[in-house]
Design a protein around this motif. Sequence first.
Motif, PDB file in Angstrom:
ATOM      1  N   UNK A 119       1.901 -12.296  10.237  1.00 17.14           N
ATOM      2  CA  UNK A 119       3.109 -11.940  10.134  1.00 17.14           C
ATOM      3  C   UNK A 119       3.406 -10.448   9.982  1.00 17.14           C
ATOM      4  N   UNK A 120       2.373  -9.793   9.421  1.00 23.86           N
ATOM      5  CA  UNK A 120       2.346  -8.530   8.951  1.00 23.86           C
ATOM      6  C   UNK A 120       1.531  -7.680   9.998  1.00 23.86           C
ATOM      7  N   UNK A 121       1.050  -8.114  11.213  1.00 20.54           N
ATOM      8  CA  UNK A 121       0.449  -7.443  12.154  1.00 20.54           C
ATOM      9  C   UNK A 121       0.890  -6.068  12.473  1.00 20.54           C
ATOM     10  N   UNK A 122       2.180  -6.260  12.989  1.00 20.72           N
ATOM     11  CA  UNK A 122       3.218  -5.081  13.707  1.00 20.72           C
ATOM     12  C   UNK A 122       3.315  -4.055  12.591  1.00 20.72           C
ATOM     13  N   UNK A 123       3.814  -4.418  11.349  1.00 12.13           N
ATOM     14  CA  UNK A 123       4.016  -3.452  10.388  1.00 12.13           C
ATOM     15  C   UNK A 123       2.738  -2.817   9.859  1.00 12.13           C
ATOM     16  N   UNK A 124       1.866  -3.141   9.675  1.00 14.96           N
ATOM     17  CA  UNK A 124       0.453  -2.694   9.463  1.00 14.96           C
ATOM     18  C   UNK A 124       0.088  -1.711  10.320  1.00 14.96           C
ATOM     19  N   UNK A 125       0.192  -2.154  11.479  1.00 11.91           N
ATOM     20  CA  UNK A 125      -0.330  -1.400  12.811  1.00 11.91           C
ATOM     21  C   UNK A 125       0.541  -0.068  12.843  1.00 11.91           C
ATOM     22  N   UNK A 126       1.972  -0.427  12.875  1.00 17.13           N
ATOM     23  CA  UNK A 126       2.770   0.995  13.138  1.00 17.13           C
ATOM     24  C   UNK A 126       2.516   1.850  11.767  1.00 17.13           C
ATOM     25  N   UNK A 127       2.494   1.417  10.544  1.00 16.30           N
ATOM     26  CA  UNK A 127       1.991   2.252   9.308  1.00 16.30           C
ATOM     27  C   UNK A 127       1.023   3.043   9.576  1.00 16.30           C
ATOM     28  N   UNK A 128      -0.053   2.371   9.915  1.00 19.76           N
ATOM     29  CA  UNK A 128      -1.399   3.121   9.831  1.00 19.76           C
ATOM     30  C   UNK A 128      -1.437   4.001  10.998  1.00 19.76           C
ATOM     31  N   UNK A 129      -0.697   3.685  12.402  1.00 17.40           N
ATOM     32  CA  UNK A 129      -0.564   4.705  13.288  1.00 17.40           C
ATOM     33  C   UNK A 129       0.192   5.854  13.100  1.00 17.40           C
ATOM     34  N   UNK A 130       0.935   5.675  11.979  1.00 15.97           N
ATOM     35  CA  UNK A 130       2.022   6.873  11.769  1.00 15.97           C
ATOM     36  C   UNK A 130       1.486   7.776  10.718  1.00 15.97           C
ATOM     37  N   UNK A 131       0.048   7.636  10.172  1.00 11.81           N
ATOM     38  CA  UNK A 131      -0.448   8.419   9.157  1.00 11.81           C
ATOM     39  C   UNK A 131      -0.489   9.786   9.658  1.00 11.81           C
ATOM     40  N   UNK A 132      -0.221  10.671   8.810  1.00 16.21           N
ATOM     41  CA  UNK A 132      -0.202  12.320   9.408  1.00 16.21           C
ATOM     42  C   UNK A 132      -1.891  12.795   9.425  1.00 16.21           C
ATOM     43  N   UNK A 133      -1.871  13.656   9.701  1.00 15.48           N
ATOM     44  CA  UNK A 133      -3.119  14.840   9.649  1.00 15.48           C
ATOM     45  C   UNK A 133      -3.134  15.315   8.237  1.00 15.48           C
ATOM     46  N   UNK A 134      -4.725  15.084   7.667  1.00 13.55           N
ATOM     47  CA  UNK A 134      -5.734  15.109   8.406  1.00 13.55           C
ATOM     48  C   UNK A 134      -6.119  13.578   8.768  1.00 13.55           C
TER      49      UNK A 134
END
Length: 232
Positions: free
Chosen positions: A26-41
């Motif tokens: 159930x949290x697959x998408x939320x975690x995936x989107x959050x991780x993919x939005x991490x900023x640099x560095x």
Amino acid sequence: LPFGIKSRNWPYFLLGLVVVLALLAPIDHVVSVTAHAWPEPFAGFFATITELGLSDWILIPSLALFVVCMALALISRREQSKAALFHAAGMWAFVFVGVGLPGLVANIAKRLIGRARPVVYDGNGTLAFQSIFNDWQFQSFPSGHSTTIFAFAMVVSFLWPKLFWPAIVVAVLVGVSRLAVGMHYPTDVVAGAVLGTMGAYRVRLYFARRGWVFARAADGSVERRKFALQAG
């Protein structure tokens, strides 16, 4: 096998894995989107370290070293040198098979299962499948990178136990990187980590049963065979 798994209780561990994956789903998408939005560095770091999940840098050198050691062992005339080279060849064979076999299973499984990757979430969601006849967009479960790096971490730990924690830390970072680069869901990574770990253990058990590189101790545990050159 790890985690106390034996022939009599493995179905319970399999059931436990299914439960864990069901809880994560159930949290697959939320975690995936959050991780993919991490900023640099962070994004740049994970984009770089994720390459360690590719198998070529492990399989090609280990196969080459196996071939070289085996060839030298076959032509060597000194018994001590021959034994040392055969031992080294066995170690590199273990690295190759211990990483390559779980990786092969993962690649076959992901094509058979055909789960959609996060990059095509908008049109498919987290539970869309195109089994067998698919392209990379539908080869998400399990994560091949996670399978490879966790298998490699176990292989390294079996050969050099003192490297266990550094190897595990690297494996976890590579697993997280698959979320950060938008290629996998958490359930894909967990499944790949379990597959890589279990696969490496199974290969070690196979080698130990034949006395290759490893041996079974009196208590049933598996230990790396010691090799020492004799003087004279």
